[in-house]
Each structure stands twice: as C-alpha cells, then as structure tokens.
Enzyme design. Structure first.
Site, PDB file in Angstrom:
ATOM      1  CG  ASP A  33      -1.795   1.006   0.817  1.00 20.43           C
ATOM      2  OD1 ASP A  33      -1.977   1.950   0.559  1.00 20.43           O
ATOM      3  OD2 ASP A  33      -2.411   1.338   2.530  1.00 20.43           O
ATOM      4  CG  HIS A  76      -1.496   5.867   2.600  1.00 17.66           C
ATOM      5  ND1 HIS A  76      -1.988   6.904   3.167  1.00 17.66           N
ATOM      6  CD2 HIS A  76      -2.582   4.971   3.039  1.00 17.66           C
ATOM      7  CE1 HIS A  76      -3.058   7.017   3.971  1.00 17.66           C
ATOM      8  NE2 HIS A  76      -3.038   5.529   4.066  1.00 17.66           N
ATOM      9  CD  GLU A  85      -4.506  -0.422  -1.133  1.00 22.37           C
ATOM     10  OE1 GLU A  85      -5.076   0.604  -0.350  1.00 22.37           O
ATOM     11  OE2 GLU A  85      -4.346  -1.472  -0.594  1.00 22.37           O
ATOM     12  CD  GLU A 134      -6.872   3.724  -0.187  1.00 26.94           C
ATOM     13  OE1 GLU A 134      -6.649   5.047   0.833  1.00 26.94           O
ATOM     14  OE2 GLU A 134      -6.457   2.825   0.007  1.00 26.94           O
ATOM     15  CG  HIS A 155     -10.329   0.887   1.477  1.00 30.87           C
ATOM     16  ND1 HIS A 155     -11.440   1.822   2.460  1.00 30.87           N
ATOM     17  CD2 HIS A 155      -9.412   1.411   2.017  1.00 30.87           C
ATOM     18  CE1 HIS A 155      -9.764   2.894   2.571  1.00 30.87           C
ATOM     19  NE2 HIS A 155      -8.336   2.341   2.732  1.00 30.87           N
TER      20      HIS A 155
END
Length: 381
Positions: free
Chosen positions: A183, A185, A209, A235, A284
């Site tokens: 991830d 972010h 991700e 997400e 998510h």
C-alpha cells in the site's frame, strides 16, 4: 415498512454508525464515515433523513437514485459516504424482513468463505519480518504493509533501497506461499512509481495499491506498462462513473469502500463492471464492524472477489477494535485466514446498541496526520 427514525453515533476509535428504525420494529445498521470527517457526514445523513422519514424502507434502489441524484450536486466522499451508510441499513432491514442474508438477495453465494488479509507493521526490515511471522502464526495467508514513509516526489537512492529491502525481508520471512500486498497511500509521483515498482518485481507482490493519488489516475496506463506488478486502485473513488475512468487502463484490482462508494448497491455494480474487464475485487475496509459486514455480503456474491481488508493491526486507531461493538464477535473469526460465510439475516451481525449509545456519549475527534517535507512544504500522508 415505513422508516420512522434515523440516528447516527460517533464512536471511538474513529467510526460513525447509523441506526435506522421502521414502524414494524425492524432495525438496520450502517456505517457512513469519512475518516476525519465524521461530523460532516453525520450532518449529510441528517439532511437526507428529511426525505427518508416516512418512506418505505424496502424500495432500496429508488432511494439510492433519489439520494445520489435528487440534490442536484452529486458525488464526492461526504455525500457518497452518507448514502453508503443509509444503503447498508436499508439492505440490513430488507434481509431481516425476508429472513435471509443480503447476499441471497444479490444472487446467492458463490463462495463459502472470504479470504482475509492483515496488516503488518515495523520500522525496519527485521521488525516487518517478525510481524509477518506473527501474522502467519495467527492463520493469515496474506498480509499488507506500506513500505513508503515520508517520500519526496523524487526521493533518494537510500529511501528507495530501504523500501525494496523491506519487501525482501517480508518475502523471506513469509516464504513463497504468502501473498504480500503493498500500500503506497498515493505517496508516489508518476516518476517514483516507474522507478521503484520494477525494483520490487522479483518479490512478486500480489498487488501495489494506490501508487498515485486519484487525481493522477490518467497516468495509470503508463505505470502499468512499466511493471508486471498488478496495480490496485479505488479507495478514493466513489461511484461506478469514477471507476469507469480507470478500468481498461492497466488496473488489475479495484478497491471500492463499502462505506464510501455508495454502499452495497453501488459496490455490487462496480464489482460487475470490473469483472467485464477481467479485474478483481478487493474492498477497502480499514473501518468498523458494520462496514466489514457489508463488505462480506458483496464478497460472497461476487465471482471476481480476491481479498478482503479489515482494520485490526492497521495502526490507524487506538481504543475499541473491530469486535467491541458486536453481540457475537465470533462471526468475524479469522483464525484460518478466512471468515466463514455468515448465515444470519441482513448484514449477519448483531450490534450491541447499549455499548454504542454509551460510547457515543464521548464522541471522537479523529483527524489524520499532516506531513511536511524538510523545507516545511506539504507532503502526502
């Protein structure tokens, strides 16, 4: 089955619960939340309640259409999350009224259990390796972590090497059978994505991700062409129209959030859209028990489901955890790395209303961190 009352409860650690009551006595629960904006979403729910009170709870799709389109101004995380929690509660009521789990109303189950992943944490490769071994000892066969701390748009060789070493340590600790999700972010620039992802390919992560913030989604095709690592996004996308812009652009996994992207109704449609592109679904869910319960209902009915996130170990919150507001926490037993298909009607969970009301007497004010670079300019969190 008219709706008579809608309440919201701002409960620790950072969640917002919704309770919907009908004249028949049936109660449905939802989780409308934008992390760090709970008060704002609660206000949106209150505004939407003006329309819903007195309406038939069974006409879910009509309510979804009115709530998403009837206010003229559409979309965005706050409105979509308010609708999501309402939608979850409506489905919960309908399932209870018909005495079936929600997935039975979505076409029936296509699987008997839902594969879960957990977060691993650590400030060093050694700590991440230890966390990996602990997760596997708990029964998980898939883990996720964020190898990227504070990152400049074009960061140093040392920073890049540390990220790669962290992934290498997790792979060594977990072996070849463990699935590792990364991830980022949204902390990478397009240039950093093109530079770093190829260096990680030999460790075969299951997906990377959110390598870019959503406003840079137009660059996803370029990123996908430069790496064999499957890309995951979603997400911070809130409708099927948002996902329409990324499907067919090299994305391999979509990650709509059941509490952000219009609820069960819309995420089931997003899953079906993704299936037409050969894209997998991994909702998510770093949130509370109602959001997870809603996710499981869609997972069980979606042929292209891959993995399910859950909030334990995420590091985003302190205080009550996933099980603390449930009457029967065993419904979320993950001891095998899977959650068994729930069989109770509606969302398949019982919420301890007394605990919720008590916790809401001291509402949280959770806010995400604000990061800055060495020169004090803003940095993506």
């Amino acid at each position: 089955m008219k709706i008579t009352k809608i309440e919201t409860f701002q409960v620790p650690p950072r969640w917002l619960f919704l309770r919907m009551e009908t004249e028949s006595g049936l109660v449905g629960w939802g989780e409308p939340i934008v992390e760090g904006r709970a008060e704002t979403v609660a206000a949106a729910v209150a505004e939407m309640s003006d329309y819903l009170i007195g309406e038939d709870a069974s006409t879910i799709e009509d309510h979804w259409q009115v709530l998403t389109k009837g206010g003229f101004y559409r979309g965005g995380p706050v409105l979509s999350s308010a609708v999501a929690g309402i939608d979850q509660a409506l489905w919960d009521i309908k399932g209870k009224a018909l005495d079936v789990p929600i997935y039975e109303l979505l076409g029936g189950p296509v699987r008997e259990k839902v594969r879960m992943y957990t977060w691993i944490q650590g400030a060093s490769p050694e700590e991440l390796a230890n966390s990996t071994r602990e997760a596997m000892a708990e029964g998980f066969t898939a883990v996720k972590f964020c190898p990227a701390g504070k990152l400049a748009p074009l960061d140093t060789a040392a920073s890049i090497r540390k990220m790669v070493k962290s992934l290498a340590a997790v792979r060594e600790a977990g072996g070849e059978e463990l699935d590792i999700a990364l991830d980022f972010h949204g902390r990478f620039s397009p240039a950093m994505s093109r530079r770093v992802l190829p260096l990680m390919e030999e460790y075969l992560p299951i997906f990377a991700e959110e390598v870019l913030v959503p406003e840079l989604s137009g660059d996803l095709s370029l990123i996908a062409q430069g790496t064999s690592i499957p890309l995951a996004v979603g997400e911070r996308l809130y409708s099927r129209w948002d996902f329409k812009t990324v499907l067919g652009k090299g994305v391999s996994v979509v990650q709509p959030d059941l509490s952000h992207a219009g609820g069960i109704s819309e995420v089931r449609r997003i899953a079906a859209m993704a299936e037409a592109y050969g894209v997998q679904l991994a909702p998510h869910c770093p949130l509370g028990p109602i959001a997870l319960a809603a996710s499981l209902q869609v997972d069980i009915a979606s042929p292209n489901f891959l993995l399910q996130e859950q909030s334990r170990g995420s590091g985003y919150q302190e205080g009550p955890d996933l099980f603390d507001y449930l009457e029967e926490p065993e419904v979320f037993n993950m001891g095998t790395g899977y959650i068994a298909r729930p069989v109770a009607p509606g969302l398949g969970i019982g919420i301890d209303e007394e605990k919720v009301r008590h916790a809401a007497l001291n509402p949280h004010r959770w806010r995400n961190s604000i990061w800055r670079q060495n020169d004090n300019s803003f940095l993506e969190w």
